[in-house]
Design a protein around this motif. Sequence first.
Motif: not given
Length: 141
Positions: A1-7
């Motif tokens: 799963m890929s997460y939104n890194m800026p958030l």
Amino acid sequence: MSYNMPLVVGAALSAIAALLHLCVILGGPAWYRFFGAGERMAKGAAAGHLYPALVTLLIACVLSTWAAYALSGAGVLQPLPLQSLVLPAITAAYLLRGLVVVALFVFDRKRLTTFWIWSSVICLAFGVVHLIGLIQVWGNL
């Protein structure tokens, strides 16, 4: 799963800010002064009044909640209630707080202190990080 890194980064920044607020409570009057809370807050803490600690604790709680919403928006946590309204509000709050320095510069330069400059720059940076993440996940909210 890929997460939104800026958030994820935004969540970490909010969590660090919350932790720093808790450290200010524990650090006492000198910490209130160092972090720019003002002499009234420092004197209140020195006198043992609850007001400075309660206000600082409330700020830490708000920042912790903001960190949770950023993690939720990033996909790390399950969606939180009203996420599509709260994430833009958090982003706007950081950006507007960051722009306070501009208003002070234009309208009340006497109140423009090092604290206001640095805290505004920090909040503006937090807001930009949140905004980048928010733009990236907007379609999924």
